[in-house]
Design a protein around this motif. Structure first.
Motif, short mmCIF file in Angstrom:
data_model
loop_
_atom_site.label_atom_id
_atom_site.label_comp_id
_atom_site.label_asym_id
_atom_site.label_seq_id
_atom_site.Cartn_x
_atom_site.Cartn_y
_atom_site.Cartn_z
N GLN A 51 -51.45 14.19 72.47
CA GLN A 51 -50.15 13.56 72.75
C GLN A 51 -49.10 13.98 71.73
N GLN A 52 -49.50 14.08 70.48
CA GLN A 52 -48.56 14.53 69.45
C GLN A 52 -48.12 15.97 69.70
N ASP A 53 -49.08 16.82 70.09
CA ASP A 53 -48.75 18.21 70.40
C ASP A 53 -47.81 18.27 71.61
N ALA A 54 -48.08 17.43 72.61
CA ALA A 54 -47.24 17.42 73.81
C ALA A 54 -45.82 16.96 73.47
N GLN A 55 -45.69 15.98 72.60
CA GLN A 55 -44.37 15.54 72.18
C GLN A 55 -43.58 16.69 71.57
N GLU A 56 -44.25 17.43 70.70
CA GLU A 56 -43.59 18.56 70.04
C GLU A 56 -43.21 19.64 71.05
N GLN A 57 -44.09 19.89 72.01
CA GLN A 57 -43.83 20.93 72.98
C GLN A 57 -42.69 20.55 73.94
N PHE A 58 -42.68 19.32 74.42
CA PHE A 58 -41.60 18.89 75.30
C PHE A 58 -40.26 18.89 74.55
N THR A 59 -40.30 18.53 73.28
CA THR A 59 -39.08 18.58 72.46
C THR A 59 -38.60 20.02 72.32
N SER A 60 -39.54 20.93 72.13
CA SER A 60 -39.21 22.35 72.03
C SER A 60 -38.58 22.87 73.32
N ALA A 61 -39.13 22.44 74.46
CA ALA A 61 -38.59 22.85 75.75
C ALA A 61 -37.16 22.33 75.92
N LEU A 62 -36.92 21.11 75.45
CA LEU A 62 -35.57 20.53 75.55
C LEU A 62 -34.60 21.30 74.66
N GLU A 63 -35.05 21.65 73.46
CA GLU A 63 -34.21 22.41 72.54
C GLU A 63 -33.85 23.78 73.12
N GLN A 64 -34.81 24.41 73.81
CA GLN A 64 -34.55 25.70 74.43
C GLN A 64 -33.49 25.56 75.53
N LEU A 65 -33.56 24.48 76.31
CA LEU A 65 -32.54 24.25 77.34
C LEU A 65 -31.17 24.06 76.70
N TYR A 87 -41.69 26.19 79.38
CA TYR A 87 -42.18 25.42 80.53
C TYR A 87 -43.70 25.56 80.66
N GLU A 88 -44.19 26.78 80.56
CA GLU A 88 -45.63 27.03 80.71
C GLU A 88 -46.41 26.35 79.59
N ALA A 89 -45.87 26.39 78.37
CA ALA A 89 -46.54 25.72 77.25
C ALA A 89 -46.53 24.20 77.45
N SER A 90 -45.46 23.67 78.01
CA SER A 90 -45.39 22.23 78.28
C SER A 90 -46.41 21.84 79.35
N GLU A 91 -46.56 22.69 80.34
CA GLU A 91 -47.54 22.45 81.41
C GLU A 91 -48.95 22.42 80.82
N ASP A 92 -49.25 23.35 79.92
CA ASP A 92 -50.56 23.39 79.28
C ASP A 92 -50.79 22.15 78.42
N ALA A 93 -49.76 21.74 77.69
CA ALA A 93 -49.87 20.57 76.82
C ALA A 93 -50.11 19.31 77.64
N ALA A 94 -49.43 19.21 78.78
CA ALA A 94 -49.62 18.05 79.66
C ALA A 94 -51.04 18.03 80.23
N ALA A 95 -51.54 19.20 80.61
CA ALA A 95 -52.90 19.28 81.15
C ALA A 95 -53.93 18.86 80.10
N GLU A 96 -53.67 19.22 78.85
CA GLU A 96 -54.59 18.84 77.76
C GLU A 96 -54.59 17.32 77.56
N VAL A 97 -53.42 16.72 77.63
CA VAL A 97 -53.35 15.25 77.51
C VAL A 97 -54.15 14.59 78.63
N SER A 98 -53.96 15.05 79.86
CA SER A 98 -54.67 14.48 81.01
C SER A 98 -56.18 14.65 80.86
N ASN A 99 -56.60 15.81 80.37
CA ASN A 99 -58.02 16.07 80.18
C ASN A 99 -58.61 15.14 79.13
#
Length: 219
Positions: A51-65, A87-99
């Motif tokens: 979840q912490q990794d996903a937070q960082e990744q989604f924040t990174s995706a927002l910064e890129q936008l 986007y692809e990294a965010s998708e992977d991070a989300a999948a890891e959280v779900s797993n």
């Protein structure tokens, strides 16, 4: 001539095989001193990290936008590729959280099933009652943890969908005018990501509380 096996039979076989493998895994781990309670604690910690990794990744995706919207000269293709990578990294991070959440639920179900079975083995009515009360209390706190994690997980899909939409739009509209039109989308995504991070922080706090409970019981 033998009749072909029916589909329900194959499904049953797969279920039995999977259950057997899971049981064998737990037995093997117990032989190394890792009981289901220990495995559950490990999985909760893994989910925290995911979840912490996903937070960082989604924040990174927002910064890129944000960088993309403020684009003022340069290679638009590079900006698109950076947006796609995020986007692809965010998708992977989300999948890891779900797993990780699924792993918690698998170990948790096995733990409480075992605990319930072992309660029935007590000859002492007093100890049986005490164990049952303890199990119910632990289960209540566990359910609260899982509920918080699943609630945070549900916030990821809308964010991923919006990131995907923007990425697809950019793929076919690599020009400054089109990028400028994404500013409204950015504000919506920002609000969704902030809500997601808030829910994840709540889930992480629940994780810390639940882990402290397990650790105090071990002590």
């Amino acid at each position: 001539m033998l009749k072909p096996l029916t589909k329900p039979f194959w499904i049953l076989c797969c279920f039995v095989l999977l259950s057997g493998c899971q049981s064998a895994y737990y037995s093997a781990m117990e032989s190394f001193g890792k009981h289901k309670r220990d495995l559950l604690a490990d999985e909760v910690e893994n989910a925290q990290e995911a979840q912490q990794d996903a937070q960082e990744q989604f924040t990174s995706a927002l910064e890129q936008l944000s960088v993309l919207i403020e684009f003022d000269g340069g290679d638009l293709q590079d900006q698109y590729e950076a947006t796609l990578a995020n986007y692809e990294a965010s998708e992977d991070a989300a999948a890891e959280v779900s797993n990780r959440i699924k792993n918690i639920q698998d170990v948790g179900d096995a733990l409480f099933d075992e605990w319930a079975d072992e309660i029935e083995q007590y000859s002492s009515a007093k100890l049986k009652s005490q164990s049952r009360v303890k199990m119910k209390d632990t289960r209540r706190k566990y359910d609260r943890l899982v509920k918080a994690m699943v609630r945070a997980e549900s916030k990821m899909d809308p964010v991923l969908a919006a990131l995907k939409d923007n990425t697809l739009f950019l793929k076919h509209n690599l020009n400054a005018k089109a990028i400028g039109s994404l500013e409204g989308e950015y504000n919506d995504i920002k609000a969704d990501i902030n809500a997601l991070i808030g829910e994840m922080n709540t889930a992480i706090k629940e994780s810390e509380y639940f882990l402290s409970l397990l650790n105090s019981e071990e002590g």
